[in-house]
Design an enzyme around this catalytic site. Structure first.
Site, PDB file in Angstrom:
ATOM      1  CE  LYS A 114      -4.513  -1.515   1.443  1.00 29.09           C
ATOM      2  NZ  LYS A 114      -5.652  -1.358   2.368  1.00 29.09           N
ATOM      3  CE  LYS A 196      -5.597  -8.736  -2.760  1.00 28.78           C
ATOM      4  NZ  LYS A 196      -5.786  -8.183  -1.412  1.00 28.78           N
ATOM      5  CE  LYS A 199     -12.879  -4.144  -0.582  1.00 29.09           C
ATOM      6  NZ  LYS A 199     -11.794  -4.110   0.361  1.00 29.09           N
TER       7      LYS A 199
HETATM    8  P1  TYM Z   1     -10.562  -6.516   2.651  1.00 33.78           P
HETATM    9  O1  TYM Z   1     -11.670  -5.522   2.772  1.00 33.78           O
HETATM   10  O2  TYM Z   1      -9.395  -6.182   1.798  1.00 33.78           O
HETATM   11  O3  TYM Z   1     -11.121  -7.888   2.151  1.00 33.78           O
HETATM   12  C1  TYM Z   1     -12.206  -8.522   2.800  1.00 33.78           C
HETATM   13  C2  TYM Z   1     -11.992 -10.017   2.792  1.00 33.78           C
HETATM   14  O4  TYM Z   1     -11.870 -10.498   1.462  1.00 33.78           O
HETATM   15  C3  TYM Z   1     -10.683 -11.291   1.343  1.00 33.78           C
HETATM   16  N1  TYM Z   1     -10.150 -11.116  -0.012  1.00 33.78           N
HETATM   17  C4  TYM Z   1      -9.895 -12.111  -0.875  1.00 33.78           C
HETATM   18  N2  TYM Z   1     -10.023 -13.443  -0.752  1.00 33.78           N
HETATM   19  C5  TYM Z   1      -9.683 -14.189  -1.834  1.00 33.78           C
HETATM   20  N3  TYM Z   1      -9.228 -13.670  -2.989  1.00 33.78           N
HETATM   21  C6  TYM Z   1      -9.084 -12.341  -3.163  1.00 33.78           C
HETATM   22  N4  TYM Z   1      -8.654 -11.844  -4.310  1.00 33.78           N
HETATM   23  C7  TYM Z   1      -9.423 -11.498  -2.056  1.00 33.78           C
HETATM   24  N5  TYM Z   1      -9.428 -10.147  -1.875  1.00 33.78           N
HETATM   25  C8  TYM Z   1      -9.849  -9.938  -0.622  1.00 33.78           C
HETATM   26  C9  TYM Z   1      -9.750 -10.747   2.401  1.00 33.78           C
HETATM   27  O5  TYM Z   1      -8.783 -11.711   2.763  1.00 33.78           O
HETATM   28  C10 TYM Z   1     -10.696 -10.431   3.523  1.00 33.78           C
HETATM   29  O6  TYM Z   1     -10.972 -11.586   4.295  1.00 33.78           O
HETATM   30  N6  TYM Z   1      -7.911  -6.058   6.837  1.00 33.78           N
HETATM   31  C11 TYM Z   1      -9.107  -6.639   6.289  1.00 33.78           C
HETATM   32  C12 TYM Z   1     -10.374  -6.156   6.965  1.00 33.78           C
HETATM   33  C13 TYM Z   1     -10.398  -6.351   8.447  1.00 33.78           C
HETATM   34  C14 TYM Z   1     -10.540  -7.577   9.115  1.00 33.78           C
HETATM   35  C15 TYM Z   1     -10.536  -7.264  10.510  1.00 33.78           C
HETATM   36  C16 TYM Z   1     -10.685  -8.907   8.693  1.00 33.78           C
HETATM   37  C17 TYM Z   1     -10.295  -5.359   9.388  1.00 33.78           C
HETATM   38  N7  TYM Z   1     -10.388  -5.917  10.623  1.00 33.78           N
HETATM   39  C18 TYM Z   1     -10.655  -8.250  11.476  1.00 33.78           C
HETATM   40  C19 TYM Z   1     -10.790  -9.904   9.693  1.00 33.78           C
HETATM   41  C20 TYM Z   1     -10.790  -9.576  11.042  1.00 33.78           C
HETATM   42  C21 TYM Z   1      -9.185  -6.244   4.828  1.00 33.78           C
HETATM   43  O7  TYM Z   1      -8.597  -5.302   4.390  1.00 33.78           O
HETATM   44  O8  TYM Z   1     -10.076  -6.944   4.113  1.00 33.78           O
END
Ligand code: TYM
Length: 329
Positions: A114, A196, A199
């Site tokens: 990032k 990957k 979004k």
């Molecule tokens: P975020 O918002 O980037 O993504 C949400 C969830 O989607 C999963 N993910 C994917 N899984 C498979 N293939 C992909 N291409 C892919 N892109 C995203 C992510 O692994 C995630 O599970 N830091 C976290 C949000 C968060 C969180 C937490 C998660 C904040 N606090 C506490 C668990 C527990 C994040 O940025 O997710």
């Protein structure tokens, strides 16, 4: 937790349109714990580590909450809420910052990625993002955290922070375990299958959004980058086909062997269309339900309010324990 019920926590950032990566890697697994106490959070505090347009953030917060419900989470049975509605997240986040080492945060690959993408805004929040994430999880005495593989490193850090705090102050936090699906843990970009699916990818053809309409989904799969070979199997240089096989497997439950056999005499064109079709069918009910929910903002507001009240109740219990252990008057 009550009656020794296991606790599940996960979160999704309302920082962009959600993709089938978010859905297959994380959100669809959120319904896999009917007997657990489940907390699912829209993590808006995390989203502002990258500059957001306030009106977009507000809209996406509703949209993400509606997607939780549309993807099968009953708000009567799960605690669905918005992170900034429960101030204890920020409070515990600060406390855990003081139990997280500079060196640990420096090693986080997401921070490095990032920072490279947002070189003009490498703010302190981006750096301490993982300790806020640890706070989200530890606040609810979470046992299980369903996430995609990209969050594994953050989860490991959350475990280390919990163990460190427990080591200093005695048993305070449950040390959480990740729940990472074998199939779908890392859905790749359709345009660049070694990266990957994200979004925030500026190329819309690289990403299938959960809310894309059927024609758009089909068009994107038809254009998916593959290779010059013509067999449907995994292998060196076949990341594009491997990714399509993973997506097909997630939607149908079929194994690699079954997929290879099913498409043994089909070309890539036919396989891509088949993948497009199963994705369209998997997402159709989600999109329909989401559209219905988005027309009822009052209902979504009631869900967030009730969710925040329930979450705050459990958060308060952990916080009073933490404050006592720290020596706060
Ligand atoms: P975020 O918002 O980037 O993504 C949400 C969830 O989607 C999963 N993910 C994917 N899984 C498979 N293939 C992909 N291409 C892919 N892109 C995203 C992510 O692994 C995630 O599970 N830091 C976290 C949000 C968060 C969180 C937490 C998660 C904040 N606090 C506490 C668990 C527990 C994040 O940025 O997710």
């Amino acid at each position: 937790m009550l009656n020794d019920q296991k606790v599940v926590f996960s979160g999704v950032q309302p920082s962009g349109n959600l993709t089938i990566g978010n859905y297959l890697g994380a959100m669809r697994n959120f319904s896999a714990f009917p007997d657990h106490k489940c907390f699912y959070c829209v993590v808006d505090l995390h989203a502002i580590t990258v500059r957001q347009v306030p009106a977009d953030l507000r809209r996406r917060t509703y949209e993400t909450l509606a997607l939780y419900i549309a993807s099968g989470l009953d708000p009567e049975k799960n605690v669905l809420f918005v992170q900034s509605h429960v101030p204890a997240h920020a409070e515990l986040g600060w406390i855990l910052d003081c139990y997280t080492m500079f060196g640990e945060l420096s090693r986080m690959t997401q921070f490095k990625d990032k920072s490279a993408h947002h070189a003009d805004n490498i703010n302190a929040g981006l750096f301490t993002y993982p300790s806020l994430m640890a706070a989200d999880i530890l606040l609810y005495q979470t046992d299980i955290v369903p996430v995609g593989i990209d969050q594994k490193q953050h989860l490991e850090l959350a475990r280390n922070i919990a163990a460190r705090f427990n080591g200093v102050h005695g048993e305070t936090f449950v040390v959480p375990e990740p729940y990472i699906p074998e199939t779908g843990m890392k859905i790749m970009s359709l345009a660049e299958p070694t990266a990957k699916m994200s979004k925030s990818d500026p190329n819309p053809n690289a990403v299938v959004y959960i809310l894309d309409d059927p024609d758009t989904i089909m068009r994107k799969f038809r254009r998916a980058v593959t290779d010059s070979d013509c067999t449907i199997c995994r292998g060196e240089g076949k990341e594009g086909i491997a990714n399509l096989m993973t997506i097909y497997s997630c939607c149908t439950g079929k194994s690699d062997e079954e997929i290879t056999a099913e498409f043994s005499s089909a070309g890539y064109g036919k396989f891509k269309e088949a993948v497009g079709e199963v994705v369209i069918e998997a997402l159709r009910p989600v999109r329909q339900e989401w559209t219905r929910l988005m027309a009822d903002k009052a209902y979504l507001e009631q869900v967030m309010k009730s969710g925040a009240e329930q979450a705050a109740y459990y958060a308060r219990k952990t916080m009073s324990k933490v404050r006592r252990k720290l020596g706060f008057v």
